[in-house]
Design a protein around this motif. Structure first.
Motif, mmCIF file in Angstrom:
data_model
loop_
_atom_site.group_PDB
_atom_site.id
_atom_site.type_symbol
_atom_site.label_atom_id
_atom_site.label_comp_id
_atom_site.label_asym_id
_atom_site.label_seq_id
_atom_site.Cartn_x
_atom_site.Cartn_y
_atom_site.Cartn_z
ATOM 1 N N THR A 14 37.999 -5.285 20.412
ATOM 2 C CA THR A 14 37.903 -3.886 19.991
ATOM 3 C C THR A 14 36.446 -3.447 19.919
ATOM 4 N N ASN A 90 43.814 3.035 21.491
ATOM 5 C CA ASN A 90 44.845 2.267 20.788
ATOM 6 C C ASN A 90 44.238 1.222 19.864
ATOM 7 N N LYS A 91 43.253 0.481 20.376
ATOM 8 C CA LYS A 91 42.622 -0.584 19.582
ATOM 9 C C LYS A 91 41.919 -0.023 18.352
ATOM 10 N N GLN A 93 42.668 2.745 16.744
ATOM 11 C CA GLN A 93 43.684 3.168 15.786
ATOM 12 C C GLN A 93 44.280 1.966 15.072
ATOM 13 N N GLU A 94 44.546 0.893 15.815
ATOM 14 C CA GLU A 94 45.061 -0.337 15.201
ATOM 15 C C GLU A 94 44.081 -0.858 14.150
ATOM 16 N N ASP A 97 44.125 1.391 11.045
ATOM 17 C CA ASP A 97 45.346 1.154 10.270
ATOM 18 C C ASP A 97 45.246 -0.172 9.512
ATOM 19 N N PHE A 98 44.747 -1.201 10.184
ATOM 20 C CA PHE A 98 44.614 -2.515 9.553
ATOM 21 C C PHE A 98 43.649 -2.456 8.365
#
Length: 112
Positions: A14, A90-91, A93-94, A97-98
């Protein structure tokens, strides 16, 4: 403060994708120096971790490469492919969120 390398490795792809989205194209040593500068030396990205991550991203079709001769050295530049440009979103956002979940689970105050 010592940084846990296992935590760092889990986010390395990421980090690389994000740096390339911000810098268009970079070569390996340049990536290590950028990480060092951004983190004021707190995180040191070693070549032994960087190049396997770059090769994996390239094999997954997320990076394009170009080789140039600079001085008398061959330098391999990495840039995001079209798939990589989508994947970085996507990465990121992941990761957000994490981090949000970690803050809740560990009762950390938000600094973001």
């Amino acid at each position: 403060m010592a940084v846990n390398n296992e935590l760092f490795k889990g986010t390395l792809q990421t980090i690389i994708l994000n740096l390339l989205s911000e810098n268009e194209r970079m070569y390996g040593y340049e990536i290590t120096q950028k990480v060092k500068a951004i983190t004021k030396g707190e995180l040191l990205l070693k070549e032994g971790a960087l190049y396997p991550a770059l090769h994996k991203l390239e094999a997954d079709g997320l990076l394009d490469t170009a080789t140039e001769v600079v001085g008398n050295r061959v330098r391999k530049y990495y840039s995001l492919s079209k798939s990589g440009e989508k994947e970085v979103v996507n990465k990121l956002q992941e990761a957000k969120d994490f981090i949000a979940h970690l803050q809740v689970l560990l009762n950390l105050k938000s600094s973001f």
